[in-house]
Scaffold this motif. Structure first.
Motif, PDB file in Angstrom:
ATOM      1  N   ARG A 133       0.825  -1.204   0.000  1.00  0.00           N
ATOM      2  CA  ARG A 133       0.000   0.000   0.000  1.00  0.00           C
ATOM      3  C   ARG A 133       0.865   1.262   0.000  1.00  0.00           C
ATOM      4  NH1 ARG A 133      -4.551  -1.164   4.489  1.00  0.00           N
ATOM      5  NH2 ARG A 133      -3.056  -2.672   5.286  1.00  0.00           N
ATOM      6  N   GLN A 134       1.417   1.556  -1.179  1.00  0.00           N
ATOM      7  CA  GLN A 134       2.192   2.777  -1.370  1.00  0.00           C
ATOM      8  C   GLN A 134       2.140   3.127  -2.858  1.00  0.00           C
ATOM      9  OE1 GLN A 134       6.092   1.663   0.023  1.00  0.00           O
ATOM     10  NE2 GLN A 134       6.602   0.568  -1.846  1.00  0.00           N
ATOM     11  N   GLY A 135       2.022   4.387  -3.182  1.00  0.00           N
ATOM     12  CA  GLY A 135       1.925   4.794  -4.577  1.00  0.00           C
ATOM     13  C   GLY A 135       0.479   4.882  -5.035  1.00  0.00           C
ATOM     14  N   ARG A 136       0.259   5.596  -6.124  1.00  0.00           N
ATOM     15  CA  ARG A 136      -1.089   5.896  -6.595  1.00  0.00           C
ATOM     16  C   ARG A 136      -1.888   4.649  -6.953  1.00  0.00           C
ATOM     17  NH1 ARG A 136      -0.901  10.324 -10.876  1.00  0.00           N
ATOM     18  NH2 ARG A 136      -0.597  11.558  -8.992  1.00  0.00           N
ATOM     19  N   VAL A 137      -1.319   3.782  -7.804  1.00  0.00           N
ATOM     20  CA  VAL A 137      -2.067   2.610  -8.256  1.00  0.00           C
ATOM     21  C   VAL A 137      -2.254   1.626  -7.109  1.00  0.00           C
ATOM     22  CG1 VAL A 137      -2.130   0.693  -9.895  1.00  0.00           C
ATOM     23  CG2 VAL A 137      -1.224   2.907 -10.615  1.00  0.00           C
ATOM     24  N   TYR A 140      -4.872   2.745  -4.774  1.00  0.00           N
ATOM     25  CA  TYR A 140      -6.182   2.584  -5.412  1.00  0.00           C
ATOM     26  C   TYR A 140      -6.660   1.134  -5.267  1.00  0.00           C
ATOM     27  CZ  TYR A 140      -9.596   1.873  -9.132  1.00  0.00           C
ATOM     28  OH  TYR A 140     -10.710   1.507  -9.831  1.00  0.00           O
ATOM     29  N   LEU A 141      -5.770   0.182  -5.558  1.00  0.00           N
ATOM     30  CA  LEU A 141      -6.150  -1.226  -5.451  1.00  0.00           C
ATOM     31  C   LEU A 141      -6.483  -1.608  -4.017  1.00  0.00           C
ATOM     32  CD1 LEU A 141      -3.492  -2.833  -7.837  1.00  0.00           C
ATOM     33  CD2 LEU A 141      -5.932  -2.526  -8.289  1.00  0.00           C
ATOM     34  N   ALA A 142      -5.747  -1.044  -3.068  1.00  0.00           N
ATOM     35  CA  ALA A 142      -5.937  -1.418  -1.666  1.00  0.00           C
ATOM     36  C   ALA A 142      -7.151  -0.753  -1.031  1.00  0.00           C
ATOM     37  CB  ALA A 142      -4.683  -1.073  -0.870  1.00  0.00           C
ATOM     38  N   LYS A 143      -7.478   0.469  -1.456  1.00  0.00           N
ATOM     39  CA  LYS A 143      -8.496   1.240  -0.744  1.00  0.00           C
ATOM     40  C   LYS A 143      -9.771   1.497  -1.542  1.00  0.00           C
ATOM     41  CE  LYS A 143      -4.881   3.699   1.850  1.00  0.00           C
ATOM     42  NZ  LYS A 143      -4.256   5.022   2.115  1.00  0.00           N
ATOM     43  N   GLN A 144      -9.681   1.497  -2.882  1.00  0.00           N
ATOM     44  CA  GLN A 144     -10.841   1.878  -3.677  1.00  0.00           C
ATOM     45  C   GLN A 144     -11.383   0.762  -4.568  1.00  0.00           C
ATOM     46  OE1 GLN A 144      -8.619   5.877  -4.735  1.00  0.00           O
ATOM     47  NE2 GLN A 144     -10.744   6.051  -5.382  1.00  0.00           N
TER      48      GLN A 144
END
Length: 375
Positions: A133-137, A140-144
């Motif tokens: 869980r670091q960086g934009r993508v 996104y995968l982890a939270k959205q």
């Protein structure tokens, strides 16, 4: 109705002047209409409006499961075997995929190692990736991202793989660098009874249950998980190597970790003359060194010059250029281009390249002289 006669123009010289004379041709026939195939990207566009998994040129994957695991990581399961979806080709343990996600209307791409083995994919049709869980993508995968979301993936690539022949193996990893290591270990254990050792540094070990299950099932697997902390960090050195794997000289060694551990292992292997028996892969983007001396870089086709500090990709972007890129960590080949002249240093391996007209990766090479790039 007959087609009208065509007017042909003939030029004739009269003195110093040219005069045009119009003549008609009565045998003119219009060209026969030849239909063109519909463009495949237009077909993809139309199909996606009906079902986002339908495509003829790309591979789309559906999110089947999102599981939160240790070390601030998420395990994402993807399915690819869908009607009218381009077939995802086979891969090898240790390889990665490029995943494209549309975030706020903008397409972003990131490389992710595959956690499951090719044999598992052949049985289930599912791909599993580990996401830190670091960086934009990744965020996104982890939270959205939600189950049912559709993402685009590219064929697996990468050269961080087991040797063709089974050999005794040593794996060294830290943090999320364990992601490609897990399937490589499983494949190594399944194909022979030769010894396999893992040295794994982590403050919150990911895939611990999977690794302990393998250690219980395969007596030739020596699992060493070293849990450290910010207050008491653990370091890899010769003493640690000789204590855990005294026969390292006879083993193929695979390292995937942060730059510090990568550098430490590389120096130790170089000092013993074992460099030809080591394979490495980094999982972190190369950072810009603000204290590095600036060098003049020329992007020849773009007709742009700029001063570069740190890796060439970040320097070019800071100058307003937009080179193609993928993983930003030297794993994929999206940013490969031709260095026409000049010297660069690979920030992962430390190797200096001063040859002309050779291919380099912008994201992991820094200029150490004036450089000309064919971009």
């Amino acid at each position: 109705m007959k087609a009208p006669a065509a007017a042909n123009c003939t030029w004739q010289a009269k003195g110093n002047d040219m005069q045009a004379t119009l003549t008609s041709s009565t045998n003119y026939q219009p060209a026969a209409y030849k239909p063109h195939w519909v463009r495949e990207d237009f077909v993809d566009f139309v199909l996606a409006k009906i079902n986002p998994l339908w495509t003829v040129t790309r591979t789309m994957a559906r999110v089947e499961n999102i599981e939160y695991i240790e070390d601030d990581m998420v395990k994402v399961t993807l399915s690819t075997n869908h009607l009218l979806n381009r077939r995802f080709k086979a891969f090898k343990a240790g390889q990665f995929i490029m995943l494209t996600a549309t975030i706020a209307g903008v397409r972003h791409q990131r490389a992710y190692s595959l956690v499951n083995t090719p044999e598992n994919y052949a049985k289930t049709g599912r791909l599993v990736i580990g996401v830190k869980r670091q960086g934009r993508v990744s965020n996104y995968l982890a939270k959205q991202a939600k189950i049912g979301d559709v993402l685009e993936i590219a064929p697996a690539s990468g050269e961080f793989m087991l040797t063709e022949e089974a050999t005794p193996a040593l794996f060294i990893s830290a943090g999320s660098g364990i992601t490609p290591i897990v399937p490589m270990i499983q494949q190594a254990l399944e194909r022979s009874k030769l010894p396999v050792t893992l040295i794994y540094y982590s403050r919150d070990p990911a895939f611990r249950m999977e690794l302990e299950t393998l250690a219980a099932a395969y007596p030739q697997f020596d699992l060493n998980i070293i849990v450290d902390s910010a207050e008491k960090p653990a370091f890899f050195d010769v003493e640690t190597l000789e204590r855990i794997c005294p026969d390292a000289a006879t083993r193929e060694t695979y390292v995937c970790a942060a730059p510090g551990l990568m550098t430490a292992t590389r120096k130790i292997w170089e000092s013993f003359g074992w460099s030809d028996k080591m394979r490495q892969e980094s999982f972190l983007p190369i950072k810009v060194d603000e204290n590095a001396e600036a060098q003049l870089v020329n992007f020849r086709r773009s007709q742009r010059e700029f001063e570069a500090k740190g890796n060439l990709l970040a320097s070019a972007e800071a100058a307003g250029l937009t080179p193609t890129y993928g993983c930003r960590m030297g794993v994929c080949n999206a940013c490969v281009c031709t260095k026409v002249s000049g010297s660069v240093r690979n920030q992962v391996t430390g190797e200096i390249n001063d040859q002309n007209n050779v291919q380099i990766k912008l994201c992991v090479n820094a200029a150490i002289s004036e450089v000309v790039i064919d971009l």
